[in-house]
Design a protein around this motif. Sequence first.
Motif, PDB file in Angstrom:
ATOM      1  N   GLU A 141       0.838  -1.192   0.000  1.00 17.16           N
ATOM      2  CA  GLU A 141       0.000   0.000   0.000  1.00 17.16           C
ATOM      3  C   GLU A 141       0.878   1.249   0.000  1.00 17.16           C
ATOM      4  OE1 GLU A 141      -3.425   2.139   2.770  1.00 17.16           O
ATOM      5  OE2 GLU A 141      -3.078  -0.027   2.915  1.00 17.16           O
ATOM      6  N   HIS A 142       1.968   1.221   0.776  1.00 21.72           N
ATOM      7  CA  HIS A 142       2.912   2.344   0.763  1.00 21.72           C
ATOM      8  C   HIS A 142       3.531   2.500  -0.628  1.00 21.72           C
ATOM      9  CE1 HIS A 142       2.525   3.007   4.972  1.00 21.72           C
ATOM     10  NE2 HIS A 142       3.167   1.910   5.350  1.00 21.72           N
TER      11      HIS A 142
ATOM     12  N   HIS B  92       4.764   5.866  -3.611  1.00 18.68           N
ATOM     13  CA  HIS B  92       5.821   5.775  -4.618  1.00 18.68           C
ATOM     14  C   HIS B  92       5.305   5.459  -6.019  1.00 18.68           C
ATOM     15  CE1 HIS B  92       8.590   5.799  -1.189  1.00 18.68           C
ATOM     16  NE2 HIS B  92       7.788   4.898  -0.641  1.00 18.68           N
ATOM     17  N   GLY B  93       3.992   5.312  -6.173  1.00 17.61           N
ATOM     18  CA  GLY B  93       3.418   5.081  -7.489  1.00 17.61           C
ATOM     19  C   GLY B  93       3.770   3.733  -8.096  1.00 17.61           C
ATOM     20  N   VAL B  94       4.097   2.752  -7.259  1.00 19.73           N
ATOM     21  CA  VAL B  94       4.454   1.413  -7.723  1.00 19.73           C
ATOM     22  C   VAL B  94       3.268   0.480  -7.466  1.00 19.73           C
ATOM     23  CG1 VAL B  94       6.021  -0.539  -7.480  1.00 19.73           C
ATOM     24  CG2 VAL B  94       6.895   1.801  -7.261  1.00 19.73           C
ATOM     25  N   HIS B  95       2.695  -0.061  -8.523  1.00 13.79           N
ATOM     26  CA  HIS B  95       1.505  -0.913  -8.402  1.00 13.79           C
ATOM     27  C   HIS B  95       1.901  -2.365  -8.651  1.00 13.79           C
ATOM     28  CE1 HIS B  95      -1.483   2.447  -8.379  1.00 13.79           C
ATOM     29  NE2 HIS B  95      -0.456   3.069  -8.956  1.00 13.79           N
TER      30      HIS B  95
ATOM     31  N   ASP C 247       5.358  -5.502 -11.154  1.00 11.96           N
ATOM     32  CA  ASP C 247       4.300  -4.486 -11.201  1.00 11.96           C
ATOM     33  C   ASP C 247       3.426  -4.701 -12.423  1.00 11.96           C
ATOM     34  OD1 ASP C 247       5.738  -3.518 -13.350  1.00 11.96           O
ATOM     35  OD2 ASP C 247       6.413  -1.685 -12.356  1.00 11.96           O
ATOM     36  N   THR C 248       2.535  -3.759 -12.673  1.00 13.37           N
ATOM     37  CA  THR C 248       1.556  -3.912 -13.751  1.00 13.37           C
ATOM     38  C   THR C 248       2.189  -3.875 -15.130  1.00 13.37           C
ATOM     39  OG1 THR C 248       1.140  -1.525 -13.577  1.00 13.37           O
ATOM     40  CG2 THR C 248      -0.386  -2.995 -12.426  1.00 13.37           C
TER      41      THR C 248
ATOM     42  N   PHE D 283      -1.196  -6.684  -1.688  1.00 14.11           N
ATOM     43  CA  PHE D 283      -1.897  -7.014  -2.916  1.00 14.11           C
ATOM     44  C   PHE D 283      -3.392  -6.686  -2.769  1.00 14.11           C
ATOM     45  CE2 PHE D 283       1.911  -9.478  -3.364  1.00 14.11           C
ATOM     46  CZ  PHE D 283       2.213  -9.362  -4.703  1.00 14.11           C
ATOM     47  N   ALA D 284      -3.687  -5.683  -1.987  1.00 10.72           N
ATOM     48  CA  ALA D 284      -5.081  -5.291  -1.786  1.00 10.72           C
ATOM     49  C   ALA D 284      -5.561  -4.419  -2.945  1.00 10.72           C
ATOM     50  CB  ALA D 284      -5.228  -4.536  -0.465  1.00 10.72           C
TER      51      ALA D 284
END
Length: 280
Positions: free
Chosen positions: A166-167, A172-175, A213-214, A262-263
């Motif tokens: 979540e942080h 940090h814009g990391v998905h 990431d995505t 992974f929410a």
Amino acid sequence: MKADEPGAVLKRERVRDFVLGLVESHRPGDAIPSERSLCAQLGVSRPTLRAAVDELVAAGLLVREHGRGMFVAPEKITQELVSAQQTMTVPQASGTWSSRLLEFTTIPAGARVGRKLRLSPAAEIVYVARLRLVDGAPMAIEHLHIRADLVPTLSAGELETGDLYEHLREQHGVHVQEAVQAIEPTVVTRAEAELLDVPELSPALLFERLTSDTTGRAVEYVHSVYRGDRYRIVSRLTLGPSAAAAPPTALGHHPGIPPGDFAHSDTITSSTRGDIQSAP
């Protein structure tokens, strides 16, 4: 963040990674250099080197033969569990999870972690060692390796409270989207036993996870040791194409991943579930 002098946890970790790199670059039955040679090459004491070797012997990756030396162990048999569903949510674990930071520094990735994260060995990563607790009791030791260029402002507070992913997403814009994870039995070393409050050589579960990431970019490589007396794995398998799809479960804990990770819209490709089991 700036790199600090390596502490005891990091030194053991670097020695372990070096020896593990030797194992991975050789074939089963191949000899590796002697402890004396490795100590001289790495500039570490015999007890430090031996602790790393003992861990890999206990994990079944190295074999010691008296009077002959150390050899790469025979390959393990791997059984892959497959779910019919392409994505899964994960169940909520019991208890209140928290973290105690053991080490937090920025270091070069090195050869082995660099390969995992698809980075140059000289590229910087954030190395984190933290003790995971459930209701105040030690449950696991995590070693995290995160690409430093993705988290230039990552703070110690983010690693001790809240959900790391979540942080990463919000700060940090990391998905993160996918994790490939391996699980196998092991035993704890003396240092791990002290942190987990269990006897040396107690059974444990070793988790290794590579998170992407995505965009498919590798974000984080983690290996964790979970107490075998307090943690178990339950798998849900789809036995045939006609089986009805199970309804999605509540987002929460996954083996090796703290509750809540992974929410939201992120998903994890896996068929393994984990939960906490009280010691008898």
